[in-house]
Design a protein around this motif. Sequence first.
Motif, PDB file in Angstrom:
ATOM      1  N   ALA A  91       0.848  -1.188   0.000  1.00  0.00           N
ATOM      2  CA  ALA A  91       0.000   0.000   0.000  1.00  0.00           C
ATOM      3  C   ALA A  91       0.881   1.235   0.000  1.00  0.00           C
ATOM      4  CB  ALA A  91      -0.937   0.013   1.205  1.00  0.00           C
ATOM      5  N   LEU A  92       0.380   2.308  -0.605  1.00  0.00           N
ATOM      6  CA  LEU A  92       1.116   3.572  -0.621  1.00  0.00           C
ATOM      7  C   LEU A  92       0.123   4.725  -0.592  1.00  0.00           C
ATOM      8  CD1 LEU A  92       0.912   5.016  -3.675  1.00  0.00           C
ATOM      9  CD2 LEU A  92       2.449   3.167  -4.265  1.00  0.00           C
ATOM     10  N   ARG A  93       0.676   5.904  -0.328  1.00  0.00           N
ATOM     11  CA  ARG A  93      -0.128   7.124  -0.286  1.00  0.00           C
ATOM     12  C   ARG A  93       0.663   8.253  -0.920  1.00  0.00           C
ATOM     13  NH1 ARG A  93      -0.147  12.539   0.980  1.00  0.00           N
ATOM     14  NH2 ARG A  93      -2.087  13.210   2.001  1.00  0.00           N
ATOM     15  N   ALA A  94      -0.005   9.085  -1.716  1.00  0.00           N
ATOM     16  CA  ALA A  94       0.635  10.252  -2.320  1.00  0.00           C
ATOM     17  C   ALA A  94      -0.411  11.353  -2.464  1.00  0.00           C
ATOM     18  CB  ALA A  94       1.228   9.916  -3.686  1.00  0.00           C
ATOM     19  N   THR A  95       0.064  12.577  -2.588  1.00  0.00           N
ATOM     20  CA  THR A  95      -0.810  13.718  -2.861  1.00  0.00           C
ATOM     21  C   THR A  95      -0.654  14.097  -4.328  1.00  0.00           C
ATOM     22  OG1 THR A  95      -0.644  14.571  -0.609  1.00  0.00           O
ATOM     23  CG2 THR A  95      -1.331  16.117  -2.318  1.00  0.00           C
ATOM     24  N   GLU A 101      -7.685  21.779  -9.437  1.00  0.00           N
ATOM     25  CA  GLU A 101      -8.811  21.990  -8.516  1.00  0.00           C
ATOM     26  C   GLU A 101      -8.391  21.847  -7.062  1.00  0.00           C
ATOM     27  OE1 GLU A 101      -8.832  19.737 -10.992  1.00  0.00           O
ATOM     28  OE2 GLU A 101      -9.939  20.923 -12.478  1.00  0.00           O
ATOM     29  N   GLY A 102      -7.118  21.547  -6.827  1.00  0.00           N
ATOM     30  CA  GLY A 102      -6.628  21.407  -5.463  1.00  0.00           C
ATOM     31  C   GLY A 102      -6.034  20.033  -5.228  1.00  0.00           C
ATOM     32  N   PRO A 103      -5.385  19.825  -4.087  1.00  0.00           N
ATOM     33  CA  PRO A 103      -4.733  18.543  -3.795  1.00  0.00           C
ATOM     34  C   PRO A 103      -5.743  17.432  -3.499  1.00  0.00           C
ATOM     35  CG  PRO A 103      -4.582  20.002  -1.906  1.00  0.00           C
ATOM     36  CD  PRO A 103      -5.192  20.814  -3.006  1.00  0.00           C
ATOM     37  N   VAL A 104      -5.329  16.222  -3.854  1.00  0.00           N
ATOM     38  CA  VAL A 104      -6.136  15.026  -3.601  1.00  0.00           C
ATOM     39  C   VAL A 104      -5.215  13.955  -3.027  1.00  0.00           C
ATOM     40  CG1 VAL A 104      -7.650  13.271  -4.579  1.00  0.00           C
ATOM     41  CG2 VAL A 104      -7.636  15.576  -5.556  1.00  0.00           C
ATOM     42  N   ALA A 105      -5.585  13.373  -1.916  1.00  0.00           N
ATOM     43  CA  ALA A 105      -4.829  12.256  -1.355  1.00  0.00           C
ATOM     44  C   ALA A 105      -5.232  10.983  -2.076  1.00  0.00           C
ATOM     45  CB  ALA A 105      -5.092  12.117   0.139  1.00  0.00           C
ATOM     46  N   VAL A 120     -10.154  12.379  -0.863  1.00  0.00           N
ATOM     47  CA  VAL A 120      -9.418  11.123  -0.763  1.00  0.00           C
ATOM     48  C   VAL A 120      -9.935  10.136  -1.813  1.00  0.00           C
ATOM     49  CG1 VAL A 120      -8.772   9.193   0.725  1.00  0.00           C
ATOM     50  CG2 VAL A 120      -9.101  11.471   1.715  1.00  0.00           C
ATOM     51  N   LEU A 121      -8.992   9.484  -2.488  1.00  0.00           N
ATOM     52  CA  LEU A 121      -9.290   8.367  -3.383  1.00  0.00           C
ATOM     53  C   LEU A 121      -8.568   7.140  -2.853  1.00  0.00           C
ATOM     54  CD1 LEU A 121      -8.642  10.108  -6.838  1.00  0.00           C
ATOM     55  CD2 LEU A 121     -10.850   9.822  -5.694  1.00  0.00           C
ATOM     56  N   VAL A 122      -9.257   5.999  -2.840  1.00  0.00           N
ATOM     57  CA  VAL A 122      -8.648   4.729  -2.434  1.00  0.00           C
ATOM     58  C   VAL A 122      -8.854   3.749  -3.583  1.00  0.00           C
ATOM     59  CG1 VAL A 122      -8.475   2.959  -0.656  1.00  0.00           C
ATOM     60  CG2 VAL A 122      -9.345   5.231  -0.059  1.00  0.00           C
ATOM     61  N   LEU A 123      -7.761   3.312  -4.183  1.00  0.00           N
ATOM     62  CA  LEU A 123      -7.839   2.450  -5.356  1.00  0.00           C
ATOM     63  C   LEU A 123      -7.078   1.164  -5.100  1.00  0.00           C
ATOM     64  CD1 LEU A 123      -6.824   5.616  -6.348  1.00  0.00           C
ATOM     65  CD2 LEU A 123      -7.808   4.716  -8.452  1.00  0.00           C
ATOM     66  N   GLY A 124      -7.619   0.047  -5.571  1.00  0.00           N
ATOM     67  CA  GLY A 124      -6.843  -1.173  -5.420  1.00  0.00           C
ATOM     68  C   GLY A 124      -7.642  -2.439  -5.512  1.00  0.00           C
ATOM     69  N   ASP A 125      -6.917  -3.517  -5.322  1.00  0.00           N
ATOM     70  CA  ASP A 125      -7.489  -4.856  -5.265  1.00  0.00           C
ATOM     71  C   ASP A 125      -7.732  -5.176  -3.800  1.00  0.00           C
ATOM     72  OD1 ASP A 125      -8.061  -7.538  -5.251  1.00  0.00           O
ATOM     73  OD2 ASP A 125      -6.199  -8.190  -6.207  1.00  0.00           O
ATOM     74  N   LEU A 136     -12.796   3.728  -4.108  1.00  0.00           N
ATOM     75  CA  LEU A 136     -13.594   4.392  -3.078  1.00  0.00           C
ATOM     76  C   LEU A 136     -13.248   5.874  -3.065  1.00  0.00           C
ATOM     77  CD1 LEU A 136     -13.213   1.892  -0.075  1.00  0.00           C
ATOM     78  CD2 LEU A 136     -14.904   1.845  -1.925  1.00  0.00           C
ATOM     79  N   VAL A 137     -14.234   6.695  -2.763  1.00  0.00           N
ATOM     80  CA  VAL A 137     -14.004   8.142  -2.756  1.00  0.00           C
ATOM     81  C   VAL A 137     -14.556   8.746  -1.472  1.00  0.00           C
ATOM     82  CG1 VAL A 137     -14.132   8.232  -5.278  1.00  0.00           C
ATOM     83  CG2 VAL A 137     -16.191   8.718  -3.929  1.00  0.00           C
ATOM     84  N   LYS A 138     -13.927   9.844  -1.074  1.00  0.00           N
ATOM     85  CA  LYS A 138     -14.424  10.648   0.046  1.00  0.00           C
ATOM     86  C   LYS A 138     -14.067  12.102  -0.239  1.00  0.00           C
ATOM     87  CE  LYS A 138     -14.232  11.299   5.059  1.00  0.00           C
ATOM     88  NZ  LYS A 138     -13.637  10.842   6.340  1.00  0.00           N
ATOM     89  N   GLY A 139     -15.025  12.985  -0.053  1.00  0.00           N
ATOM     90  CA  GLY A 139     -14.786  14.403  -0.295  1.00  0.00           C
ATOM     91  C   GLY A 139     -14.833  14.792  -1.753  1.00  0.00           C
ATOM     92  N   VAL A 140     -15.092  13.832  -2.638  1.00  0.00           N
ATOM     93  CA  VAL A 140     -15.292  14.097  -4.059  1.00  0.00           C
ATOM     94  C   VAL A 140     -16.529  13.308  -4.489  1.00  0.00           C
ATOM     95  CG1 VAL A 140     -12.807  14.396  -4.417  1.00  0.00           C
ATOM     96  CG2 VAL A 140     -13.861  12.174  -4.876  1.00  0.00           C
ATOM     97  N   ARG A 141     -17.021  13.607  -5.696  1.00  0.00           N
ATOM     98  CA  ARG A 141     -18.227  12.925  -6.176  1.00  0.00           C
ATOM     99  C   ARG A 141     -17.905  12.126  -7.430  1.00  0.00           C
ATOM    100  NH1 ARG A 141     -22.489  14.243  -9.761  1.00  0.00           N
ATOM    101  NH2 ARG A 141     -21.498  16.255 -10.213  1.00  0.00           N
ATOM    102  N   ALA A 142     -18.188  10.836  -7.387  1.00  0.00           N
ATOM    103  CA  ALA A 142     -18.013   9.995  -8.564  1.00  0.00           C
ATOM    104  C   ALA A 142     -19.133  10.280  -9.559  1.00  0.00           C
ATOM    105  CB  ALA A 142     -18.028   8.522  -8.169  1.00  0.00           C
ATOM    106  N   THR A 143     -18.771  10.546 -10.811  1.00  0.00           N
ATOM    107  CA  THR A 143     -19.774  10.818 -11.846  1.00  0.00           C
ATOM    108  C   THR A 143     -19.878   9.693 -12.871  1.00  0.00           C
ATOM    109  OG1 THR A 143     -18.159  12.038 -13.181  1.00  0.00           O
ATOM    110  CG2 THR A 143     -19.457  13.309 -11.593  1.00  0.00           C
TER     111      THR A 143
END
Length: 343
Positions: free
Chosen positions: A198-202, A207-211, A251-256, A301-308
Amino acid sequence: MTTTIRPADTPTTERGAEARPARAGRRGTAALVLCAALLALVIVLAGHGGLPDLPGHLGSLAETLLPWTALAIPVLAAPALLRRSRTATAALILPVGAWLTVFAGTLVDKSTPGGDLTVVSHNVNQDNPDPGGTARSLIASGADIVALQELSPDTAPAYERALAAAYPHHFYEGTVGLWSTRPLRDARAVPIMPWTRALRATADTSEGPVAVYVAHLPSVRVGATGFTSGGRDAAAALLAGFLRAERSPRVLVLGDFNGSTDDHGLRPLTTGRVSAQSASGDGFGFTWPARLPLVRIDQILVKGVRATGSWTLPATASDHLPVAARVDLGPAQGAPEGARPGG
């Protein structure tokens, strides 16, 4: 002369009259068994989130395969119709209604116009025989951010070379990596296992930073002892702890995840975060196995943004299908903390 009728000479009509109550009793018992099976199916569908886990984590397995409970309905319907049981036939309405209540919304297209960022996640399979072709397929998606899982020391450099022109910003460590058209900073491994999965980056967007988090949770197996999901659940809980401590509002969380978002074992991750497929997809979006997808274990998975929008991409040389989502980085319109994310 008096004739005595022996029991063996009892008229057939009398023997039939004696047999009818026995047959009726058997039919009644069969109808009750069918009704009990139908009721159990309704309980599994409508109340799976509140049911205690079964030995061997079989509850998690059942929740991962929950959409396929639809196949149980015709199986149970056949004996009810053949026996002409009015009670059992009427009871079929309950599981049909429960299944539609849970999944009818999943079957419709929930995508909406707009979106600032397209993201893709793909388990590329460490034994992938064609990393270059897989990379070209991902580039063709037009994604702004690409998250990869199951990299190996042999294949990671191949992806790095193949994706370099389209994605000048990247970071990978262990078996996971992130490639982006937008600048990346604060990239680091997230310790959810003894080795890096697992990793994390900004990502700095206009439109601004996204974790952005990329994760590959431990594999699960079905065996004689049940569903071996304990390691996956423990890693999910650790990852959820890092997510709770995340200070970025987007925040975006992507993965298997090796599991469905209906699986209560992944609830630490899905609580407070919205499945892009549930919010904006069309159908179940199954991803594995790629040749005949039966389950969705690859998630965004998303938080603080809206999936379209959310969809699967064409198959590559991997055994997983890639998943994609389009997100609007404006004010979030996701589910509140604790809401059912779907999957």
